[in-house]
Write a protein that holds these residues in place. Structure first.
Motif, PDB file in Angstrom:
ATOM      1  N   HIS A 118       0.861  -1.185   0.000  1.00  0.00           N
ATOM      2  CA  HIS A 118       0.000   0.000   0.000  1.00  0.00           C
ATOM      3  C   HIS A 118       0.898   1.235   0.000  1.00  0.00           C
ATOM      4  CE1 HIS A 118      -3.898  -2.025   1.062  1.00  0.00           C
ATOM      5  NE2 HIS A 118      -3.023  -2.958   1.414  1.00  0.00           N
ATOM      6  N   ILE A 119       0.684   2.123  -0.966  1.00  0.00           N
ATOM      7  CA  ILE A 119       1.455   3.362  -1.060  1.00  0.00           C
ATOM      8  C   ILE A 119       0.499   4.537  -0.947  1.00  0.00           C
ATOM      9  CG2 ILE A 119       3.011   4.759  -2.489  1.00  0.00           C
ATOM     10  CD1 ILE A 119       3.940   2.210  -3.842  1.00  0.00           C
ATOM     11  N   SER A 120       0.800   5.442  -0.030  1.00  0.00           N
ATOM     12  CA  SER A 120      -0.060   6.602   0.194  1.00  0.00           C
ATOM     13  C   SER A 120       0.759   7.882   0.155  1.00  0.00           C
ATOM     14  CB  SER A 120      -0.773   6.502   1.546  1.00  0.00           C
ATOM     15  OG  SER A 120      -1.553   5.324   1.627  1.00  0.00           O
ATOM     16  N   LEU A 121       0.078   8.966  -0.208  1.00  0.00           N
ATOM     17  CA  LEU A 121       0.664  10.299  -0.154  1.00  0.00           C
ATOM     18  C   LEU A 121      -0.289  11.144   0.680  1.00  0.00           C
ATOM     19  CD1 LEU A 121       2.932  12.180  -1.047  1.00  0.00           C
ATOM     20  CD2 LEU A 121       1.606  12.723  -3.093  1.00  0.00           C
ATOM     21  N   GLY A 122       0.138  11.460   1.898  1.00  0.00           N
ATOM     22  CA  GLY A 122      -0.780  12.126   2.810  1.00  0.00           C
ATOM     23  C   GLY A 122      -1.920  11.188   3.163  1.00  0.00           C
ATOM     24  N   GLU A 123      -3.142  11.666   3.042  1.00  0.00           N
ATOM     25  CA  GLU A 123      -4.315  10.853   3.365  1.00  0.00           C
ATOM     26  C   GLU A 123      -4.798  10.027   2.176  1.00  0.00           C
ATOM     27  OE1 GLU A 123      -5.691  10.617   6.423  1.00  0.00           O
ATOM     28  OE2 GLU A 123      -3.956  11.828   7.044  1.00  0.00           O
ATOM     29  N   ARG A 124      -4.190  10.233   1.019  1.00  0.00           N
ATOM     30  CA  ARG A 124      -4.679   9.580  -0.201  1.00  0.00           C
ATOM     31  C   ARG A 124      -3.891   8.307  -0.494  1.00  0.00           C
ATOM     32  NH1 ARG A 124      -3.632  11.466  -6.358  1.00  0.00           N
ATOM     33  NH2 ARG A 124      -4.947   9.921  -7.400  1.00  0.00           N
ATOM     34  N   THR A 162       0.656  -6.329 -16.588  1.00  0.00           N
ATOM     35  CA  THR A 162       0.403  -4.929 -16.932  1.00  0.00           C
ATOM     36  C   THR A 162      -0.392  -4.243 -15.837  1.00  0.00           C
ATOM     37  OG1 THR A 162       0.389  -5.439 -19.301  1.00  0.00           O
ATOM     38  CG2 THR A 162      -0.625  -3.368 -18.623  1.00  0.00           C
ATOM     39  N   LEU A 163       0.074  -3.069 -15.454  1.00  0.00           N
ATOM     40  CA  LEU A 163      -0.613  -2.220 -14.484  1.00  0.00           C
ATOM     41  C   LEU A 163      -1.089  -0.982 -15.234  1.00  0.00           C
ATOM     42  CD1 LEU A 163      -1.145  -2.252 -11.393  1.00  0.00           C
ATOM     43  CD2 LEU A 163       0.885  -0.827 -11.153  1.00  0.00           C
ATOM     44  N   MET A 164      -2.398  -0.814 -15.324  1.00  0.00           N
ATOM     45  CA  MET A 164      -2.958   0.292 -16.092  1.00  0.00           C
ATOM     46  C   MET A 164      -3.594   1.327 -15.182  1.00  0.00           C
ATOM     47  SD  MET A 164      -4.569  -1.262 -19.567  1.00  0.00           S
ATOM     48  CE  MET A 164      -4.609   0.415 -20.177  1.00  0.00           C
ATOM     49  N   GLY A 165      -3.531   2.579 -15.622  1.00  0.00           N
ATOM     50  CA  GLY A 165      -4.161   3.644 -14.866  1.00  0.00           C
ATOM     51  C   GLY A 165      -3.760   4.990 -15.422  1.00  0.00           C
ATOM     52  N   PRO A 166      -4.544   6.021 -15.145  1.00  0.00           N
ATOM     53  CA  PRO A 166      -4.245   7.365 -15.638  1.00  0.00           C
ATOM     54  C   PRO A 166      -3.060   7.976 -14.904  1.00  0.00           C
ATOM     55  CG  PRO A 166      -6.111   7.432 -14.143  1.00  0.00           C
ATOM     56  CD  PRO A 166      -5.773   5.984 -14.320  1.00  0.00           C
ATOM     57  N   SER A 167      -2.584   9.104 -15.389  1.00  0.00           N
ATOM     58  CA  SER A 167      -1.505   9.829 -14.717  1.00  0.00           C
ATOM     59  C   SER A 167      -1.934  10.188 -13.296  1.00  0.00           C
ATOM     60  CB  SER A 167      -1.163  11.105 -15.480  1.00  0.00           C
ATOM     61  OG  SER A 167      -0.677  10.799 -16.768  1.00  0.00           O
ATOM     62  N   GLY A 168      -1.012  10.030 -12.355  1.00  0.00           N
ATOM     63  CA  GLY A 168      -1.314  10.350 -10.964  1.00  0.00           C
ATOM     64  C   GLY A 168      -1.933   9.217 -10.180  1.00  0.00           C
ATOM     65  N   SER A 169      -2.075   8.042 -10.816  1.00  0.00           N
ATOM     66  CA  SER A 169      -2.716   6.918 -10.127  1.00  0.00           C
ATOM     67  C   SER A 169      -1.730   6.095  -9.303  1.00  0.00           C
ATOM     68  CB  SER A 169      -3.424   6.014 -11.138  1.00  0.00           C
ATOM     69  OG  SER A 169      -2.504   5.502 -12.092  1.00  0.00           O
ATOM     70  N   GLY A 170      -0.456   6.441  -9.351  1.00  0.00           N
ATOM     71  CA  GLY A 170       0.520   5.753  -8.508  1.00  0.00           C
ATOM     72  C   GLY A 170       1.350   4.697  -9.201  1.00  0.00           C
ATOM     73  N   LYS A 171       1.202   4.573 -10.523  1.00  0.00           N
ATOM     74  CA  LYS A 171       1.936   3.528 -11.244  1.00  0.00           C
ATOM     75  C   LYS A 171       3.452   3.690 -11.100  1.00  0.00           C
ATOM     76  CE  LYS A 171       0.356   4.382 -15.384  1.00  0.00           C
ATOM     77  NZ  LYS A 171      -0.237   5.712 -15.066  1.00  0.00           N
ATOM     78  N   THR A 205       8.535  11.085   1.208  1.00  0.00           N
ATOM     79  CA  THR A 205       7.255  11.790   1.394  1.00  0.00           C
ATOM     80  C   THR A 205       6.070  10.832   1.267  1.00  0.00           C
ATOM     81  OG1 THR A 205       7.179  12.396  -0.947  1.00  0.00           O
ATOM     82  CG2 THR A 205       8.187  13.979   0.565  1.00  0.00           C
ATOM     83  N   PHE A 206       6.302   9.668   0.675  1.00  0.00           N
ATOM     84  CA  PHE A 206       5.260   8.639   0.567  1.00  0.00           C
ATOM     85  C   PHE A 206       5.343   7.717   1.778  1.00  0.00           C
ATOM     86  CE2 PHE A 206       6.101   9.980  -3.739  1.00  0.00           C
ATOM     87  CZ  PHE A 206       4.865   9.964  -4.367  1.00  0.00           C
TER      88      PHE A 206
END
Length: 215
Positions: free
Chosen positions: A15-21, A37-46, A60-61
């Motif tokens: 589990h990777i978090s940035l702040g509360e997210r 394959t790990l798919m997701g939009p920009s900013g999704s943590g890939k 910071t994470f």
């Protein structure tokens, strides 16, 4: 040092978090030779997940879980000792070195002797269908040739796992299909557990493996 058993790359309840997210929640095993394959939009943590596996994720994470490669936990292991190779969307070739020099840079210091090191590089160039390119300036290469050299440089470092960070996104559509096949074939030939992050469904289809979607 005993030879490592090839059991693959395991992400145990990471589990990777940035702040509360929370960005990433994943629990998966990638056996040798599979491209996951790990798919997701920009900013999704890939890319954050790849950085965590490499050992370069910013403090910071916050992270829980662990990464195991060929039966060996990677927690606390320096990045250079993890035996994890990564291929980015930019080829990152050294402009001041020849093609051969770029490839030789990846060789272990255990490969001794100028002739022996040259032979390793020449063999890699043959595998990439680039025989005779040892002395070429990287600036004279096509996009596809640069992509091949970048991959062979990663493989010459003898990784035990391979990470692909949007590696085909800057290639034109015709070249993309060719380089995809080249990369995936070598992953399977070298029995590398491979994790690819992408936002392109065609990449996932070409990989012909499991797909995990990040929201």
């Amino acid at each position: 040092m005993p030879e490592r058993m090839k059991s693959g790359l395991e992400l145990h309840d990471v589990h990777i978090s940035l702040g509360e997210r929370e960005l990433v929640a994943i629990d998966v095993k990638i056996p040798p030779g599979e491209v996951l394959t790990l798919m997701g939009p920009s900013g999704s943590g890939k890319s954050s997940l790849l950085s965590y596996i490499c050992g370069t994720l910013s403090e910071t994470f916050s992270v829980t879980g662990r990464v195991v490669l060929d039966g060996m936990p990677l927690d606390g292991v320096p990045p250079q000792d993890r035996h994890v190779g990564i291929l980015f969307q930019d080829d990152l070739l050294f402009p001041h070195l020849s093609v051969g020099g770029n490839l030789a840079f990846a060789l272990s210091s255990k490969v001794r002797g100028r002739a022996n090191r040259r032979a390793r590089v020449e063999a890699a160039l043959v595998s990439a269908e680039m025989e005779g390119f040892y002395d070429r300036d990287p600036a004279t290469l096509s996009g596809g040739q640069r992509a091949r050299v970048a991959l062979m440089r990663v493989l010459l470092s003898e990784p035990c796992a391979l990470l692909l960070d949007e590696p085909f996104s800057k290639l034109d559509s015709g070249l993309r299909s060719q380089i995809r096949s080249f990369v995936f074939d070598l992953c399977r030939k070298n029995s590398l557990p491979t994790l690819m992050v992408t936002h392109d469904p065609e990449d996932a289809e070409a990989a012909a493996g499991r797909v995990i979607a990040l929201d």
